[in-house]
Design an enzyme around this catalytic site. Structure first.
Site, PDB file in Angstrom:
ATOM      1  N   ASP A   1       0.863  -1.190   0.000  1.00 23.49           N
ATOM      2  CA  ASP A   1       0.000   0.000   0.000  1.00 23.49           C
ATOM      3  C   ASP A   1       0.896   1.235   0.000  1.00 23.49           C
ATOM      4  OD1 ASP A   1      -2.376   1.541   0.113  1.00 23.49           O
ATOM      5  OD2 ASP A   1      -2.094   1.825   2.253  1.00 23.49           O
ATOM      6  N   SER A   2       0.311   2.369  -0.366  1.00 28.04           N
ATOM      7  CA  SER A   2       1.061   3.623  -0.290  1.00 28.04           C
ATOM      8  C   SER A   2       1.372   3.973   1.167  1.00 28.04           C
ATOM      9  CB  SER A   2       0.254   4.740  -0.932  1.00 28.04           C
ATOM     10  OG  SER A   2      -1.026   4.819  -0.333  1.00 28.04           O
TER      11      SER A   2
ATOM     12  N   CYS B   1      -3.595  -1.047  -2.232  1.00 28.31           N
ATOM     13  CA  CYS B   1      -3.842   0.374  -2.506  1.00 28.31           C
ATOM     14  C   CYS B   1      -4.764   0.504  -3.720  1.00 28.31           C
ATOM     15  CB  CYS B   1      -2.505   1.057  -2.791  1.00 28.31           C
ATOM     16  SG  CYS B   1      -2.632   2.790  -3.217  1.00 28.31           S
TER      17      CYS B   1
ATOM     18  N   GLU C   1      -5.766  10.381   8.613  1.00 26.01           N
ATOM     19  CA  GLU C   1      -4.397  10.236   9.128  1.00 26.01           C
ATOM     20  C   GLU C   1      -4.173  11.101  10.367  1.00 26.01           C
ATOM     21  OE1 GLU C   1      -1.254   9.915   6.463  1.00 26.01           O
ATOM     22  OE2 GLU C   1      -2.241   8.091   5.767  1.00 26.01           O
TER      23      GLU C   1
ATOM     24  N   CYS D   1     -11.079   3.372  -1.359  1.00 31.37           N
ATOM     25  CA  CYS D   1      -9.821   3.897  -0.819  1.00 31.37           C
ATOM     26  C   CYS D   1      -9.567   3.161   0.481  1.00 31.37           C
ATOM     27  CB  CYS D   1      -9.933   5.403  -0.577  1.00 31.37           C
ATOM     28  SG  CYS D   1      -8.525   6.092   0.320  1.00 31.37           S
TER      29      CYS D   1
ATOM     30  N   HIS E   1      -8.349   4.004   3.184  1.00 32.15           N
ATOM     31  CA  HIS E   1      -8.564   4.712   4.449  1.00 32.15           C
ATOM     32  C   HIS E   1     -10.029   4.773   4.886  1.00 32.15           C
ATOM     33  CE1 HIS E   1      -4.493   5.922   3.760  1.00 32.15           C
ATOM     34  NE2 HIS E   1      -4.466   6.764   4.772  1.00 32.15           N
TER      35      HIS E   1
HETATM   36  N1  DGL Z   1      -3.917   3.910  -0.413  1.00 34.83           N
HETATM   37  C1  DGL Z   1      -4.587   4.948  -1.175  1.00 34.83           C
HETATM   38  C2  DGL Z   1      -5.822   4.349  -1.875  1.00 34.83           C
HETATM   39  O1  DGL Z   1      -6.354   3.334  -1.460  1.00 34.83           O
HETATM   40  C3  DGL Z   1      -5.029   6.105  -0.297  1.00 34.83           C
HETATM   41  C4  DGL Z   1      -3.878   6.913   0.236  1.00 34.83           C
HETATM   42  C5  DGL Z   1      -3.072   7.597  -0.868  1.00 34.83           C
HETATM   43  O2  DGL Z   1      -3.596   8.509  -1.546  1.00 34.83           O
HETATM   44  O3  DGL Z   1      -1.918   7.218  -1.048  1.00 34.83           O
HETATM   45  O4  DGL Z   1      -6.251   4.889  -2.863  1.00 34.83           O
END
Ligand code: DGL
Length: 277
Positions: A11-12, A74, A151, A189, A191
């Protein structure tokens, strides 16, 4: 048959831990390598070329640690870079867009779905295409302020509630203008599952909220079982983190604090790695 298949989860940042959380009890025999590219987060506001470069580097790093299967948790990387990752990888790669659209297709009766996601994911229209392929109509709504608010830990904060209200009002008005009868909201997403309670309170009755964590975990299980990399029917309530290795590209302390919130339990050990610029 190996009893400890190595699964790489990418993931990012921290959000993909919601996917790891679903994977852990479902595949108790696996060893997990989770990589959060926290130094380069957010991906959701970046271009396709940049996201693809970052995601490919991360996938290759996971493979170099012995991952035999890659889960791209992600949504943004899945939407913009899945083909590039598959091309660069030598192991099976699963993204979260198709699995998320599958859950929407199984859940929606009206066949009209609202997808909430990052800017980059929405601009790619990956969800709209995946939904259309399953006979669903979709409205895609970018919610760029939600990731930083989550966050910040503001998952039950009036400011987040107000921001969410604005996004939802606009999306629901668009759906009405199109004559869509939404019965499903897909959280596109990593989050957004942390805002599930707030979403439930903010949406009209009769709307089901879905995320791709469970359906992704289910698909990984099916594919590994089909490849004889895990044995049949070994779900467990055991979520022993001794089977997990955590890696981040920025602050270990922040990963432990925020990551524990996403995973739902304390993360003790995280290794800092450098993926370059
Ligand atoms: N992990 C990213 C997503 O699911 C969200 C956070 C980011 O923008 O890096 O799209």
């Amino acid at each position: 048959m190996s009893t400890s298949v190595r699964i790489g989860v990418f993931d990012s940042g921290f959000g993909g831990l919601t996917v790891l959380r679903a994977l852990l009890p479902r595949i108790p025999s696996a060893e997990f390598f989770y990589l959060g590219d926290t130094a380069r987060l957010p991906y959701g506001s970046k271009s396709q070329t940049t996201v693809a470069r970052y995601a490919v580097e991360s996938a290759q790093r996971l493979e170099s640690w012995g991952a035999q299967y890659l889960v791209i948790a992600c949504n943004t990387a899945s939407a913009l870079a899945l083909d590039a990752i598959r091309e660069a990888a030598n192991v099976p790669v699963l993204g979260v867009i198709e699995t998320g659209a599958d859950s929407a297709a199984s859940s929606s009766h009206t066949r009209d779905v609202l997808v909430l996601a990052t800017d980059a994911t929405v601009q790619s229209h990956a969800y709209a295409q995946a939904c259309a392929a399953r006979g669903l109509r979709s409205i895609e709504r970018a919610c760029p302020l939600l990731v930083p608010l989550i966050e910040e830990g503001w998952t039950d904060h009036p400011v987040t509630r107000q921001v969410l209200r604005i996004y939802l009002d606009e999306a629901l008005a668009t759906a009405r203008d199109h004559g869509y009868a939404l019965d499903t909201v897909l959280l596109g997403c990593t989050h957004y599952p942390l805002l599930r309670a707030m979403l439930e309170a903010s949406l009209p009755d009769g709307i089901t909220i879905l995320d791709s964590a469970e359906s992704t975990a289910q698909r990984v299980h099916q594919q590994l079982e089909a490849n004889a990399q895990i044995s049949n029917g070994n779900d467990s309530s055991d979520i022993n983190l001794a089977r997990c290795h955590f890696f981040a590209t920025d602050s270990i302390g922040k990963f432990r604090t925020l990551g524990s919130r996403f995973l739902g339990q304390p993360i003790e050990h995280v290794e800092l790695i450098d993926l370059g610029g």
